[in-house]
Design a protein around this motif. Structure first.
Motif, PDB file in Angstrom:
ATOM      1  N   ASP A  72       0.842  -1.187   0.000  1.00 28.51           N
ATOM      2  CA  ASP A  72       0.000   0.000   0.000  1.00 28.51           C
ATOM      3  C   ASP A  72       0.882   1.244   0.000  1.00 28.51           C
ATOM      4  O   ASP A  72       1.781   1.377   0.851  1.00 28.51           O
ATOM      5  N   ASN A  73       0.632   2.126  -0.943  1.00 26.95           N
ATOM      6  CA  ASN A  73       1.355   3.400  -1.037  1.00 26.95           C
ATOM      7  C   ASN A  73       2.868   3.235  -0.997  1.00 26.95           C
ATOM      8  O   ASN A  73       3.570   3.945  -0.276  1.00 26.95           O
ATOM      9  N   GLY A  74       3.366   2.278  -1.752  1.00 24.64           N
ATOM     10  CA  GLY A  74       4.810   2.092  -1.856  1.00 24.64           C
ATOM     11  C   GLY A  74       5.448   1.397  -0.669  1.00 24.64           C
ATOM     12  O   GLY A  74       6.668   1.405  -0.514  1.00 24.64           O
ATOM     13  N   ARG A  75       4.648   0.770   0.165  1.00 27.36           N
ATOM     14  CA  ARG A  75       5.177   0.075   1.341  1.00 27.36           C
ATOM     15  C   ARG A  75       4.713  -1.381   1.323  1.00 27.36           C
ATOM     16  O   ARG A  75       3.512  -1.654   1.334  1.00 27.36           O
ATOM     17  N   MET A  94      -3.237 -31.203  34.500  1.00 26.85           N
ATOM     18  CA  MET A  94      -2.121 -30.455  33.932  1.00 26.85           C
ATOM     19  C   MET A  94      -1.194 -29.999  35.054  1.00 26.85           C
ATOM     20  O   MET A  94      -1.615 -29.318  35.978  1.00 26.85           O
ATOM     21  N   THR A  95       0.056 -30.409  34.979  1.00 19.30           N
ATOM     22  CA  THR A  95       1.052 -29.966  35.928  1.00 19.30           C
ATOM     23  C   THR A  95       1.811 -28.760  35.375  1.00 19.30           C
ATOM     24  O   THR A  95       2.156 -27.855  36.110  1.00 19.30           O
ATOM     25  N   ARG A  96       2.031 -28.790  34.088  1.00 22.64           N
ATOM     26  CA  ARG A  96       2.737 -27.694  33.439  1.00 22.64           C
ATOM     27  C   ARG A  96       2.207 -27.559  32.010  1.00 22.64           C
ATOM     28  O   ARG A  96       2.010 -28.544  31.323  1.00 22.64           O
ATOM     29  N   ARG A  97       2.000 -26.337  31.597  1.00 21.02           N
ATOM     30  CA  ARG A  97       1.530 -26.090  30.235  1.00 21.02           C
ATOM     31  C   ARG A  97       2.306 -24.905  29.685  1.00 21.02           C
ATOM     32  O   ARG A  97       2.409 -23.873  30.332  1.00 21.02           O
ATOM     33  N   GLU A  98       2.842 -25.067  28.498  1.00 14.94           N
ATOM     34  CA  GLU A  98       3.607 -23.989  27.893  1.00 14.94           C
ATOM     35  C   GLU A  98       2.943 -23.550  26.604  1.00 14.94           C
ATOM     36  O   GLU A  98       2.564 -24.369  25.782  1.00 14.94           O
ATOM     37  N   PHE A  99       2.822 -22.255  26.461  1.00 11.83           N
ATOM     38  CA  PHE A  99       2.248 -21.670  25.261  1.00 11.83           C
ATOM     39  C   PHE A  99       3.384 -21.241  24.352  1.00 11.83           C
ATOM     40  O   PHE A  99       4.488 -20.965  24.802  1.00 11.83           O
ATOM     41  N   SER A 100       3.090 -21.153  23.095  1.00 11.66           N
ATOM     42  CA  SER A 100       4.056 -20.652  22.138  1.00 11.66           C
ATOM     43  C   SER A 100       3.378 -19.585  21.299  1.00 11.66           C
ATOM     44  O   SER A 100       2.296 -19.815  20.751  1.00 11.66           O
ATOM     45  N   TYR A 101       3.987 -18.430  21.223  1.00 10.25           N
ATOM     46  CA  TYR A 101       3.444 -17.342  20.425  1.00 10.25           C
ATOM     47  C   TYR A 101       4.594 -16.700  19.670  1.00 10.25           C
ATOM     48  O   TYR A 101       5.606 -16.331  20.254  1.00 10.25           O
ATOM     49  N   GLN A 102       4.452 -16.639  18.366  1.00 16.64           N
ATOM     50  CA  GLN A 102       5.479 -16.013  17.548  1.00 16.64           C
ATOM     51  C   GLN A 102       4.811 -15.014  16.623  1.00 16.64           C
ATOM     52  O   GLN A 102       3.762 -15.298  16.047  1.00 16.64           O
ATOM     53  N   SER A 103       5.426 -13.856  16.483  1.00 17.38           N
ATOM     54  CA  SER A 103       4.922 -12.880  15.525  1.00 17.38           C
ATOM     55  C   SER A 103       6.096 -12.049  15.035  1.00 17.38           C
ATOM     56  O   SER A 103       7.113 -11.927  15.712  1.00 17.38           O
ATOM     57  N   PHE A 104       5.933 -11.514  13.835  1.00 12.44           N
ATOM     58  CA  PHE A 104       6.929 -10.589  13.308  1.00 12.44           C
ATOM     59  C   PHE A 104       6.270  -9.703  12.278  1.00 12.44           C
ATOM     60  O   PHE A 104       5.182  -9.986  11.786  1.00 12.44           O
ATOM     61  N   GLN A 105       6.950  -8.619  11.977  1.00 10.89           N
ATOM     62  CA  GLN A 105       6.530  -7.732  10.909  1.00 10.89           C
ATOM     63  C   GLN A 105       7.770  -7.104  10.301  1.00 10.89           C
ATOM     64  O   GLN A 105       8.623  -6.598  11.020  1.00 10.89           O
ATOM     65  N   ARG A 106       7.883  -7.207   8.984  1.00 11.70           N
ATOM     66  CA  ARG A 106       8.976  -6.579   8.238  1.00 11.70           C
ATOM     67  C   ARG A 106       8.347  -5.677   7.195  1.00 11.70           C
ATOM     68  O   ARG A 106       7.383  -6.067   6.536  1.00 11.70           O
ATOM     69  N   SER A 107       8.890  -4.491   7.020  1.00 13.66           N
ATOM     70  CA  SER A 107       8.368  -3.547   6.041  1.00 13.66           C
ATOM     71  C   SER A 107       9.476  -3.063   5.129  1.00 13.66           C
ATOM     72  O   SER A 107      10.620  -2.892   5.567  1.00 13.66           O
ATOM     73  N   PHE A 108       9.126  -2.839   3.865  1.00 16.51           N
ATOM     74  CA  PHE A 108      10.070  -2.378   2.866  1.00 16.51           C
ATOM     75  C   PHE A 108       9.420  -1.259   2.066  1.00 16.51           C
ATOM     76  O   PHE A 108       8.243  -1.348   1.710  1.00 16.51           O
ATOM     77  N   THR A 109      10.186  -0.232   1.781  1.00 13.22           N
ATOM     78  CA  THR A 109       9.703   0.844   0.932  1.00 13.22           C
ATOM     79  C   THR A 109      10.049   0.509  -0.505  1.00 13.22           C
ATOM     80  O   THR A 109      11.218   0.348  -0.843  1.00 13.22           O
ATOM     81  N   VAL A 110       9.028   0.367  -1.330  1.00 17.40           N
ATOM     82  CA  VAL A 110       9.196   0.060  -2.751  1.00 17.40           C
ATOM     83  C   VAL A 110       8.319   1.056  -3.500  1.00 17.40           C
ATOM     84  O   VAL A 110       7.101   0.883  -3.547  1.00 17.40           O
ATOM     85  N   PRO A 111       8.903   2.109  -4.066  1.00 15.81           N
ATOM     86  CA  PRO A 111       8.083   3.144  -4.716  1.00 15.81           C
ATOM     87  C   PRO A 111       7.162   2.577  -5.789  1.00 15.81           C
ATOM     88  O   PRO A 111       7.548   1.710  -6.563  1.00 15.81           O
TER      89      PRO A 111
END
Length: 150
Positions: A72-75, A94-111
């Motif tokens: 959008d708009n060169g991005r 349940m004695t132990r419970r582990e959650f996993s959450y991963q997120s990322f965001q990369r942005s590039f300017t492309v006219p």
């Protein structure tokens, strides 16, 4: 003049905090590799040829549904969000419970003047997200024009 390290350490088996001070650039943020810091920010390669730009995002273990790619708009924005929860079955304690959450965001300017925004394509295979941004005809290199001598 040469800087030399003084080795008057009372505890030679424990390195001093300053032992490596002059051996590297502590403020070299541009060469930081986030993949080596256990961050969820994936490594990216950007390629260019005469016809297109190609962005490769290393994201193994994900599915194509985990990604969102917007232009959008060169991005160009690439993002992902992945949650993993272990479901507890009825009657289990349940004695132990582990959650996993991963997120990322990369942005590039492309006219927008450089790429055909409506022809951008994305493909995910073998742990690599490949985004192809075709160049507009105006910015593609043109072969040399032969001038006729009169």
């Amino acid at each position: 003049m040469t800087l030399a390290r003084l080795s008057n350490n009372l505890f030679p088996s424990f390195p001093s905090v300053f032992d490596r001070f002059f051996e590297g650039d502590m403020m070299d943020w541009n060469s930081a590799n986030f993949a080596s810091t256990n961050s969820t920010l994936p490594a990216v390669n950007v390629k260019e040829d005469d016809n297109e730009f190609q962005i490769e995002v290393a994201a193994p273990g994900m599915k194509k549904e985990d990604f969102k790619v917007d232009y959008d708009n060169g991005r160009l924005c690439i993002s992902s969000e992945k949650k993993s929860e272990n479901e507890v079955k009825e009657g289990e304690k349940m004695t132990r419970r582990e959650f996993s959450y991963q997120s990322f965001q990369r942005s590039f300017t492309v006219p927008e003047t450089m790429v055909e925004g409506d022809k951008i394509k994305a493909n995910y295979a073998d742990g690599i997200l490949r985004i192809t941004l075709p160049k507009r005809d105006e910015v593609k290199p043109k072969p040399p024009k032969q001038i006729k001598i009169q």
